[in-house]
Design a protein around this motif. Structure first.
Motif, PDB file in Angstrom:
ATOM      1  N   HIS A 162       0.831  -1.176   0.008  1.00  0.00           N
ATOM      2  CA  HIS A 162       0.054  -0.024   0.012  1.00  0.00           C
ATOM      3  C   HIS A 162       1.081   1.282   0.076  1.00  0.00           C
ATOM      4  N   ILE A 163       1.959   1.447   0.729  1.00  0.00           N
ATOM      5  CA  ILE A 163       2.699   2.549   0.984  1.00  0.00           C
ATOM      6  C   ILE A 163       3.732   2.786  -0.276  1.00  0.00           C
ATOM      7  N   LEU A 164       3.849   1.456  -0.806  1.00  0.00           N
ATOM      8  CA  LEU A 164       4.849   1.966  -2.204  1.00  0.00           C
ATOM      9  C   LEU A 164       4.307   1.700  -3.459  1.00  0.00           C
ATOM     10  N   MET A 165       3.023   1.432  -3.402  1.00  0.00           N
ATOM     11  CA  MET A 165       2.539   1.331  -4.659  1.00  0.00           C
ATOM     12  C   MET A 165       2.540   2.493  -5.857  1.00  0.00           C
ATOM     13  N   PRO A 166       2.644   3.758  -5.104  1.00  0.00           N
ATOM     14  CA  PRO A 166       2.705   5.006  -6.203  1.00  0.00           C
ATOM     15  C   PRO A 166       4.183   4.894  -6.832  1.00  0.00           C
ATOM     16  N   TYR A 167       5.201   4.368  -6.342  1.00  0.00           N
ATOM     17  CA  TYR A 167       6.372   4.050  -7.008  1.00  0.00           C
ATOM     18  C   TYR A 167       6.412   3.173  -8.079  1.00  0.00           C
ATOM     19  N   MET A 168       5.513   2.373  -8.058  1.00  0.00           N
ATOM     20  CA  MET A 168       5.322   1.248  -8.956  1.00  0.00           C
ATOM     21  C   MET A 168       4.492   2.030 -10.360  1.00  0.00           C
ATOM     22  N   VAL A 169       3.542   2.514  -9.641  1.00  0.00           N
ATOM     23  CA  VAL A 169       2.321   3.047 -10.860  1.00  0.00           C
ATOM     24  C   VAL A 169       3.009   4.205 -11.648  1.00  0.00           C
ATOM     25  N   PHE A 170       3.903   5.103 -11.015  1.00  0.00           N
ATOM     26  CA  PHE A 170       4.128   6.230 -12.120  1.00  0.00           C
ATOM     27  C   PHE A 170       5.353   5.639 -13.140  1.00  0.00           C
ATOM     28  N   PRO A 171       6.142   4.868 -12.759  1.00  0.00           N
ATOM     29  CA  PRO A 171       7.082   4.743 -13.924  1.00  0.00           C
ATOM     30  C   PRO A 171       6.222   3.635 -14.896  1.00  0.00           C
ATOM     31  N   LEU A 172       5.282   3.132 -14.491  1.00  0.00           N
ATOM     32  CA  LEU A 172       4.640   2.305 -15.567  1.00  0.00           C
ATOM     33  C   LEU A 172       3.838   2.966 -16.178  1.00  0.00           C
ATOM     34  N   PHE A 173       3.165   4.199 -15.853  1.00  0.00           N
ATOM     35  CA  PHE A 173       2.231   5.408 -16.274  1.00  0.00           C
ATOM     36  C   PHE A 173       3.027   5.971 -17.413  1.00  0.00           C
ATOM     37  N   SER A 174       4.287   6.409 -16.859  1.00  0.00           N
ATOM     38  CA  SER A 174       5.067   7.137 -17.863  1.00  0.00           C
ATOM     39  C   SER A 174       5.458   6.114 -19.002  1.00  0.00           C
ATOM     40  N   SER A 175       5.621   4.998 -18.783  1.00  0.00           N
ATOM     41  CA  SER A 175       6.112   4.041 -19.880  1.00  0.00           C
ATOM     42  C   SER A 175       4.940   3.826 -21.012  1.00  0.00           C
ATOM     43  N   LEU A 176       3.657   3.700 -20.477  1.00  0.00           N
ATOM     44  CA  LEU A 176       2.664   3.444 -21.083  1.00  0.00           C
ATOM     45  C   LEU A 176       2.103   4.493 -21.760  1.00  0.00           C
ATOM     46  N   ALA A 177       2.061   5.863 -21.143  1.00  0.00           N
ATOM     47  CA  ALA A 177       1.622   6.938 -21.765  1.00  0.00           C
ATOM     48  C   ALA A 177       2.415   7.241 -23.005  1.00  0.00           C
ATOM     49  N   SER A 178       3.861   6.897 -23.008  1.00  0.00           N
ATOM     50  CA  SER A 178       4.712   7.381 -24.067  1.00  0.00           C
ATOM     51  C   SER A 178       4.644   6.328 -25.379  1.00  0.00           C
ATOM     52  N   GLN A 179       3.775   5.323 -25.159  1.00  0.00           N
ATOM     53  CA  GLN A 179       3.763   4.443 -26.225  1.00  0.00           C
ATOM     54  C   GLN A 179       2.989   5.150 -27.520  1.00  0.00           C
ATOM     55  N   ASP A 180       3.379   4.647 -28.644  1.00  0.00           N
ATOM     56  CA  ASP A 180       2.695   5.233 -29.885  1.00  0.00           C
ATOM     57  C   ASP A 180       1.300   4.210 -29.972  1.00  0.00           C
ATOM     58  N   PRO A 181       0.344   5.230 -29.642  1.00  0.00           N
ATOM     59  CA  PRO A 181      -1.082   4.353 -30.030  1.00  0.00           C
ATOM     60  C   PRO A 181      -1.277   3.572 -31.343  1.00  0.00           C
ATOM     61  N   ASP A 182      -0.618   4.227 -32.486  1.00  0.00           N
ATOM     62  CA  ASP A 182      -0.748   3.632 -33.730  1.00  0.00           C
ATOM     63  C   ASP A 182      -0.090   2.092 -33.718  1.00  0.00           C
ATOM     64  N   VAL A 183       0.672   1.902 -32.897  1.00  0.00           N
ATOM     65  CA  VAL A 183       1.396   0.482 -32.900  1.00  0.00           C
ATOM     66  C   VAL A 183       0.331  -0.678 -32.315  1.00  0.00           C
ATOM     67  N   GLU A 184      -0.493  -0.057 -31.520  1.00  0.00           N
ATOM     68  CA  GLU A 184      -1.532  -0.954 -31.200  1.00  0.00           C
ATOM     69  C   GLU A 184      -2.302  -1.122 -32.089  1.00  0.00           C
ATOM     70  N   ARG A 185      -2.984  -0.187 -32.873  1.00  0.00           N
ATOM     71  CA  ARG A 185      -3.937  -0.177 -33.818  1.00  0.00           C
ATOM     72  C   ARG A 185      -3.216  -0.904 -34.957  1.00  0.00           C
ATOM     73  N   ALA A 186      -2.106  -1.143 -35.461  1.00  0.00           N
ATOM     74  CA  ALA A 186      -1.718  -1.762 -36.458  1.00  0.00           C
ATOM     75  C   ALA A 186      -1.669  -3.226 -36.176  1.00  0.00           C
ATOM     76  N   ALA A 187      -1.393  -3.482 -34.863  1.00  0.00           N
ATOM     77  CA  ALA A 187      -1.572  -4.912 -34.453  1.00  0.00           C
ATOM     78  C   ALA A 187      -2.745  -5.222 -34.515  1.00  0.00           C
ATOM     79  N   SER A 188      -3.922  -4.506 -34.341  1.00  0.00           N
ATOM     80  CA  SER A 188      -5.223  -4.846 -34.417  1.00  0.00           C
ATOM     81  C   SER A 188      -5.690  -4.974 -35.874  1.00  0.00           C
ATOM     82  N   THR A 189      -5.204  -4.182 -36.801  1.00  0.00           N
ATOM     83  CA  THR A 189      -5.269  -4.301 -38.033  1.00  0.00           C
ATOM     84  C   THR A 189      -4.742  -5.700 -38.789  1.00  0.00           C
TER      85      THR A 189
END
Length: 283
Positions: A162-189
């Motif tokens: 509970h105490i350390l969860m934010p230290y995991m969430v924000f690196p993950l958020f930064s990594s996920l938010a920087s991904q190009d959404p077109d890559v996922e759309r291309a995989a779906s296509t």
């Protein structure tokens, strides 16, 4: 190509942080590494006699072996469960277009605005024999009498996640938010379903956030003192607690320094592996 003036300016700008690290990181580490090689003296705390008995005691004494292994186990489990619980949250925050995203991100960091002692005492109230957790479990019929949760590794693990969860969430958020959404759309296509796209595209691309978050949570857990002391007590000794007691109670500074060096070595090894992995991916 940078000019000589730009290089000189860069060195000047790096000067303050270099001095800070030398004075408050490298110097203390060098001090307790040197201290760890000295012999314990009951009257003077240490004697300037070089010996390896402090490290031998940590490696071959069953008591200290148990503490080190318990610390590594709890740190690993804390990082693992923080990842399992934090990844869906980080994924939602990175993908949602809701106007409430800022509020949700504030709620993620809100626990960090409360002192660790306050949060730990909150868990004492929840996990005590007359606490909310026992009352709910008894009401639902899972328990016939209150269970002893405090003083166990489970209590320490729950609080640390509970105490350390934010230290995991924000690196993950930064990594996920920087991904190009077109890559996922291309995989779906190309015919990939949502599950396959996540496993073969999204998850590998968020590897840097996973490793960074895990490294942060692991190192912070391994060095934690207050939460294990209050929730685990004497039955769940960890390295941080042991260092504190050796310094303040037994005054065995050489053994405390050796223990601290082992802790720092483990933490730096995790960080080194993270940056080495980042270089390997870049090549």
């Amino acid at each position: 190509m940078r000019t000589g003036g730009e290089k000189a300016f860069s060195r000047i700008m790096l000067g303050p942080i270099t001095i800070l690290y030398v004075l408050f990181l490298l110097a203390p580490i060098s001090f307790f590494l040197l201290m760890s090689l000295f012999k314990y003296d009951a009257f003077n705390m240490y004697a300037p006699v070089v010996t390896g008995e402090n490290f031998a005691r940590l490696l071959f004494d069953g008591y200290y072996q148990t503490i080190i292994l318990r610390t590594l186990k709890i740190a690993f489990l804390t990082a693992f469960f923080s990842l399992v619980l934090g990844y869906p949250l980080a994924y939602f925050l990175a993908r949602t277009k809701s106007a409430w995203r800022g509020v949700l991100m504030f709620l993620v960091i809100a626990p960090l605005m409360t002192g660790v002692i306050v949060r730990t005492y909150g868990w004492i109230v929840l996990l005590g024999r007359e606490g909310a957790v026992n009352k709910v479990l008894m009401t639902l019929g899972f328990l016939s009498e209150p269970a002893t949760i405090l003083g166990t590794e489970l209590a320490v693990l729950l609080a640390l996640v509970h105490i350390l969860m934010p230290y995991m969430v924000f690196p993950l958020f930064s990594s996920l938010a920087s991904q190009d959404p077109d890559v996922e759309r291309a995989a779906s296509t190309l015919g990939a379903g949502r599950v396959r796209t996540f496993i073969e595209v999204t998850l590998p691309m968020s590897r840097s956030g996973i490793i960074m978050g895990a490294a942060l949570v692991f190192t912070l857990t391994a060095g934690s003192v207050v939460t294990p002391a209050l929730l685990g007590g004497k039955d769940v000794q960890m390295i941080g607690q042991q260092i504190y007691e050796l310094v303040t109670s037994t005054l065995n500074w050489p053994l405390a320094s050796a223990t601290a060096f082992v802790l720092v070595f483990c933490q730096f090894s995790i960080i080194f592996l993270y940056f080495r992995g980042g270089r390997s991916r870049a090549q």
